[in-house]
Design an enzyme around this catalytic site. Structure first.
Site, PDB file in Angstrom:
ATOM      1  N   LYS A 187      30.445  11.422 -16.046  1.00  0.00           N
ATOM      2  CA  LYS A 187      31.489  12.080 -16.832  1.00  0.00           C
ATOM      3  C   LYS A 187      32.775  11.253 -16.837  1.00  0.00           C
ATOM      4  O   LYS A 187      33.430  11.106 -17.873  1.00  0.00           O
ATOM      5  CB  LYS A 187      31.764  13.481 -16.272  1.00  0.00           C
ATOM      6  CG  LYS A 187      30.665  14.493 -16.548  1.00  0.00           C
ATOM      7  CD  LYS A 187      30.499  14.735 -18.036  1.00  0.00           C
ATOM      8  CE  LYS A 187      29.541  15.862 -18.344  1.00  0.00           C
ATOM      9  NZ  LYS A 187      29.284  15.993 -19.804  1.00  0.00           N
ATOM     10  N   HIS A 196      26.737  11.649  -8.874  1.00  0.00           N
ATOM     11  CA  HIS A 196      26.272  10.853 -10.017  1.00  0.00           C
ATOM     12  C   HIS A 196      26.643  11.509 -11.340  1.00  0.00           C
ATOM     13  O   HIS A 196      26.944  10.829 -12.321  1.00  0.00           O
ATOM     14  CB  HIS A 196      24.764  10.588  -9.932  1.00  0.00           C
ATOM     15  CG  HIS A 196      23.895  11.780 -10.180  1.00  0.00           C
ATOM     16  ND1 HIS A 196      23.480  12.617  -9.177  1.00  0.00           N
ATOM     17  CD2 HIS A 196      23.354  12.270 -11.330  1.00  0.00           C
ATOM     18  CE1 HIS A 196      22.709  13.568  -9.686  1.00  0.00           C
ATOM     19  NE2 HIS A 196      22.623  13.394 -10.985  1.00  0.00           N
ATOM     20  N   TYR A 197      26.655  12.834 -11.364  1.00  0.00           N
ATOM     21  CA  TYR A 197      27.048  13.573 -12.571  1.00  0.00           C
ATOM     22  C   TYR A 197      28.528  13.341 -12.888  1.00  0.00           C
ATOM     23  O   TYR A 197      28.899  13.034 -14.028  1.00  0.00           O
ATOM     24  CB  TYR A 197      26.760  15.057 -12.355  1.00  0.00           C
ATOM     25  CG  TYR A 197      27.240  15.977 -13.447  1.00  0.00           C
ATOM     26  CD1 TYR A 197      26.617  16.005 -14.689  1.00  0.00           C
ATOM     27  CD2 TYR A 197      28.311  16.841 -13.227  1.00  0.00           C
ATOM     28  CE1 TYR A 197      27.050  16.865 -15.691  1.00  0.00           C
ATOM     29  CE2 TYR A 197      28.745  17.704 -14.216  1.00  0.00           C
ATOM     30  CZ  TYR A 197      28.107  17.711 -15.444  1.00  0.00           C
ATOM     31  OH  TYR A 197      28.552  18.563 -16.437  1.00  0.00           O
ATOM     32  N   LEU A 198      29.376  13.467 -11.877  1.00  0.00           N
ATOM     33  CA  LEU A 198      30.812  13.280 -12.080  1.00  0.00           C
ATOM     34  C   LEU A 198      31.147  11.823 -12.396  1.00  0.00           C
ATOM     35  O   LEU A 198      32.064  11.549 -13.180  1.00  0.00           O
ATOM     36  CB  LEU A 198      31.584  13.751 -10.846  1.00  0.00           C
ATOM     37  CG  LEU A 198      31.514  15.258 -10.560  1.00  0.00           C
ATOM     38  CD1 LEU A 198      32.214  15.590  -9.247  1.00  0.00           C
ATOM     39  CD2 LEU A 198      32.128  16.066 -11.699  1.00  0.00           C
TER      40      LEU A 198
END
Length: 217
Positions: A130, A125-127
């Site tokens: 980004k 979810h972070y990538l």
């Protein structure tokens, strides 16, 4: 002297960016803060602070700003909702504000492998957030540089890196010190203009590495 707005100025990497810019003869840093109590730490450094919350309204933050460094991040361990709010939608808001104010360049701190979120389930979810922000910046029409470092460490920076446009094809670590220098040096035009690159610690000086990237483009 160019005025540089730093989003994420209170974070570990952002603080290093502020320190570098504050010792520069070319750049004047302005710290984006979301709480009034954060102002004093920057005033103690003779750095101006600008109030603005990435989860709220940032349309007013670009007055007198020449370039932007986005070093804000919720971190890989936060909830998906918080990550989307800050790393994705917050970045988009600041990009829109920069575009509306004709900012000269937007330097984005992203993450290695952001183009392939599905390959890292722990940080997916972070990538994804980004990648969404990076894609939005590339499509914005702004001059940009997107810096995608490997795993960040608090080791002393050696100012030696390995970089590659797109993907390095391998993983690695890099100090926050060196990432901060990469972000600051990416402000200079036409250095790494409209480029996305990955970076880890290596053997080449930061200046030489960015010059090589630029000339190969």
């Amino acid at each position: 002297m160019e005025n540089i707005l730093i989003a994420g100025a209170t974070g570990a990497t952002g603080k290093r960016v502020i320190e570098i810019l504050n010792n520069s003869e070319s750049f004047n840093p302005l710290a984006l803060i979301r709480k009034e109590e954060q102002r004093q730490q920057f005033e103690d450094m003779d750095v101006e602070a600008v109030m603005g919350d990435l989860e709220g309204d940032v349309s007013h933050t670009m007055k007198g700003i020449d370039k932007v460094i986005f070093a804000a991040g919720s971190g890989g361990g936060t909830s998906e909702e918080k990550t989307i709010a800050v790393d994705q939608e917050g970045a988009k808001k600041l990009i829109d504000a920069a575009k509306n104010s004709n900012v000269q360049k937007f330097v984005m701190l992203s993450a290695m492998a952001a183009d392939e979120p599905s390959k890292n389930e722990d940080l997916k979810h972070y990538l994804e957030a980004k990648k969404e922000a990076d894609d939005y910046l590339r499509a914005s029409g702004l001059n940009y540089t997107i810096v995608r470092p490997g795993a960040l460490t608090d080791d002393l920076g050696l100012a030696k890196v390995e970089v590659a446009e797109g993907s390095l094809g391998k993983r690695g670590e890099i100090s926050r010190d060196d990432v901060a220098f990469l972000l600051v040096m990416s402000l200079a035009d036409p250095l790494v203009k409209n480029m996305t690159f990955e970076a880890i610690e290596g053997q080449q000086s930061i200046k030489e590495a960015l010059l090589d990237l630029t000339t190969k483009a």
